[in-house]
Design a protein around this motif. Structure first.
Motif, PDB file in Angstrom:
ATOM      1  N   PRO A  21       0.793  -1.229   0.000  1.00  0.00           N
ATOM      2  CA  PRO A  21       0.000   0.000   0.000  1.00  0.00           C
ATOM      3  C   PRO A  21       0.824   1.278   0.000  1.00  0.00           C
ATOM      4  N   ASP A  22       2.014   1.260   0.611  1.00  0.00           N
ATOM      5  CA  ASP A  22       2.822   2.482   0.676  1.00  0.00           C
ATOM      6  C   ASP A  22       3.300   2.890  -0.725  1.00  0.00           C
ATOM      7  N   LEU A  23       3.832   1.931  -1.489  1.00  0.00           N
ATOM      8  CA  LEU A  23       4.269   2.236  -2.847  1.00  0.00           C
ATOM      9  C   LEU A  23       3.085   2.607  -3.721  1.00  0.00           C
ATOM     10  N   PHE A  24       1.965   1.949  -3.531  1.00  0.00           N
ATOM     11  CA  PHE A  24       0.746   2.268  -4.284  1.00  0.00           C
ATOM     12  C   PHE A  24       0.365   3.730  -4.086  1.00  0.00           C
ATOM     13  N   ARG A  25       0.380   4.171  -2.858  1.00  0.00           N
ATOM     14  CA  ARG A  25      -0.023   5.550  -2.563  1.00  0.00           C
ATOM     15  C   ARG A  25       1.012   6.572  -3.021  1.00  0.00           C
ATOM     16  N   LYS A  26       2.273   6.175  -2.994  1.00  0.00           N
ATOM     17  CA  LYS A  26       3.334   7.110  -3.382  1.00  0.00           C
ATOM     18  C   LYS A  26       3.427   7.280  -4.887  1.00  0.00           C
ATOM     19  N   TYR A  27       3.339   6.173  -5.634  1.00  0.00           N
ATOM     20  CA  TYR A  27       3.598   6.226  -7.072  1.00  0.00           C
ATOM     21  C   TYR A  27       2.348   6.126  -7.941  1.00  0.00           C
ATOM     22  N   GLN A  28       1.357   5.371  -7.510  1.00  0.00           N
ATOM     23  CA  GLN A  28       0.202   5.132  -8.358  1.00  0.00           C
ATOM     24  C   GLN A  28      -0.899   6.169  -8.182  1.00  0.00           C
ATOM     25  N   VAL A  29      -1.236   6.469  -6.951  1.00  0.00           N
ATOM     26  CA  VAL A  29      -2.379   7.347  -6.688  1.00  0.00           C
ATOM     27  C   VAL A  29      -2.224   8.716  -7.356  1.00  0.00           C
ATOM     28  N   PRO A  30      -1.071   9.397  -7.256  1.00  0.00           N
ATOM     29  CA  PRO A  30      -0.964  10.712  -7.922  1.00  0.00           C
ATOM     30  C   PRO A  30      -1.161  10.631  -9.433  1.00  0.00           C
ATOM     31  N   LEU A  31      -0.659   9.575 -10.060  1.00  0.00           N
ATOM     32  CA  LEU A  31      -0.837   9.430 -11.503  1.00  0.00           C
ATOM     33  C   LEU A  31      -2.285   9.129 -11.842  1.00  0.00           C
ATOM     34  N   TYR A  32      -2.929   8.252 -11.070  1.00  0.00           N
ATOM     35  CA  TYR A  32      -4.346   7.961 -11.300  1.00  0.00           C
ATOM     36  C   TYR A  32      -5.187   9.233 -11.231  1.00  0.00           C
ATOM     37  N   ASP A  33      -4.876  10.087 -10.265  1.00  0.00           N
ATOM     38  CA  ASP A  33      -5.643  11.333 -10.122  1.00  0.00           C
ATOM     39  C   ASP A  33      -5.526  12.205 -11.373  1.00  0.00           C
ATOM     40  N   LYS A  34      -4.336  12.273 -11.948  1.00  0.00           N
ATOM     41  CA  LYS A  34      -4.135  13.076 -13.162  1.00  0.00           C
ATOM     42  C   LYS A  34      -4.854  12.452 -14.363  1.00  0.00           C
ATOM     43  N   ILE A  35      -4.795  11.118 -14.452  1.00  0.00           N
ATOM     44  CA  ILE A  35      -5.449  10.432 -15.569  1.00  0.00           C
ATOM     45  C   ILE A  35      -6.963  10.622 -15.515  1.00  0.00           C
ATOM     46  N   THR A  36      -7.554  10.399 -14.356  1.00  0.00           N
ATOM     47  CA  THR A  36      -9.010  10.503 -14.250  1.00  0.00           C
ATOM     48  C   THR A  36      -9.483  11.945 -14.464  1.00  0.00           C
TER      49      THR A  36
END
Length: 336
Positions: free
Chosen positions: A220-235
């Motif tokens: 979950p830590d890597l998910f929140r650090k690397y994935q979540v910010p990119l997902y927010d920009k994509i959506t």
């Protein structure tokens, strides 16, 4: 009274309307690659999901060469990515990868060169061809590229981990934040956002990311650090254009269930109950009341008596409420 088509029922489900007969669909890949009498199943009401590339990708600094050799019943595929500063090599046997493109720190630099100055061109060609073929029997989902050229089918973190490096080396490199890896991810993230801007110019409404994500391979830590910010920009890009994003999350998700609740995904693709997954459909619906659930029944059900399978399906229908369908997306059941 004329019966409603699979396409219409699926669109109604996607819109959150109550349908009296849930849709059951199969991925186009299985129709092509599994020797089954699909037509008889289509005649019984099985629908189909096609996937179509929405972008043409030009990589001016890369040439890919592939060689296939056979040794008895086994097929070896060697792939070379060739650039002006060096080349990368991988090979697989019978589809299973035995060597990855990136094996050293300097290989990250070669990969970065291979992907520099990439250009994305929006295209409706494959989408239109798919829609014409499907008619009312299913729906076409858009994606960023084609499987045979890797495209940007997943987010860069997932592409590098799954396709370029492999889990073992990637896990070590990401923990120490290897500079060469960080530079590659930063460049690829920018590319992905540009690709999604291209997608907004196409006809497709529903777009898929083939994340193949199970949180146990990332944490979950890597998910929140690397994935979540990119997902927010994509959506944000897709929302502004009226497009919907579906993510192929086919494993254990309990640890990031609340993160998923906040993220702007329209659908969770290939959601699978236990033992493959770690959330029941009732739990998923409670956590994600607004998201579309593309539900893949567990393959462990294959050996159960028919009446027990029916009971499980009916329970899912009750638990899922609205905004769901069933799909064959991980594998086709093999009944004894």
């Amino acid at each position: 009274m004329e019966s409603i088509s699979i396409r219409s029922r699926l669109n109604q489900a996607l819109e959150g309307k109550i349908i009296t007969q849930p849709v059951y669909v199969v991925y186009d890949w299985f129709v092509i690659n599994r020797m089954i009498d699909w037509q008889s199943l289509f005649d019984l009401g099985l629908g189909r999901i096609n996937h179509a590339s929405l972008v043409e990708i030009e990589r001016p600094h890369l040439r890919i060469e592939e060689t296939v050799t056979k040794n008895g019943e086994h097929k070896r595929t060697d792939v070379r990515w060739i650039t002006d500063i060096g080349e990368l090599h991988e090979y697989s046997i019978d589809g299973w990868k035995h060597e990855y493109l990136i094996k050293t720190s300097s290989d990250y630099k070669i990969m970065q060169r291979a992907l520099e100055d990439v250009r994305f061109i929006p295209s409706n060609k494959y989408f239109d061809e798919s829609e014409q073929t499907l008619g009312e029997s299913g729906l076409t989902i858009g994606q960023l590229g084609q499987f045979n050229d890797l495209g940007y089918l997943r987010t860069p973190f997932q592409v590098v981990q799954i396709d370029f490096v492999g889990l073992e080396k990637f896990s070590m490199d990401i923990v120490i934040e290897l500079p060469e890896l960080m530079e590659l991810l930063e460049m690829m993230n920018k590319h992905m956002l540009e690709a999604f801007r291209c997608v907004t110019k196409t006809k497709a409404i529903h777009i898929k990311l083939w994340e193949n994500l199970s949180i146990e391979t990332m944490g979950p830590d890597l998910f929140r650090k690397y994935q979540v910010p990119l997902y927010d920009k994509i959506t944000k890009i897709l929302d502004d254009a009226g497009k919907k994003l579906h993510v192929h999350y086919d494993g254990k998700l309990q640890l990031i269930a609340y993160d998923i609740q906040r993220l702007g995904f329209d659908g969770i693709d290939s959601l699978t109950p236990s033992p493959e997954g770690d959330m029941s459909i009732a739990e998923a619906r409670q956590r994600w009341p607004e998201k579309f659930l593309w539900i893949h029944p567990s393959l462990s059900w294959d050996v159960l008596p028919d009446n027990e399978v029916v009971d499980k399906i009916l329970q899912i229908v009750r638990d899922a409420g609205t905004r769901f369908c069933f799909q064959l997306s991980e594998e086709v059941p093999h009944c004894p």
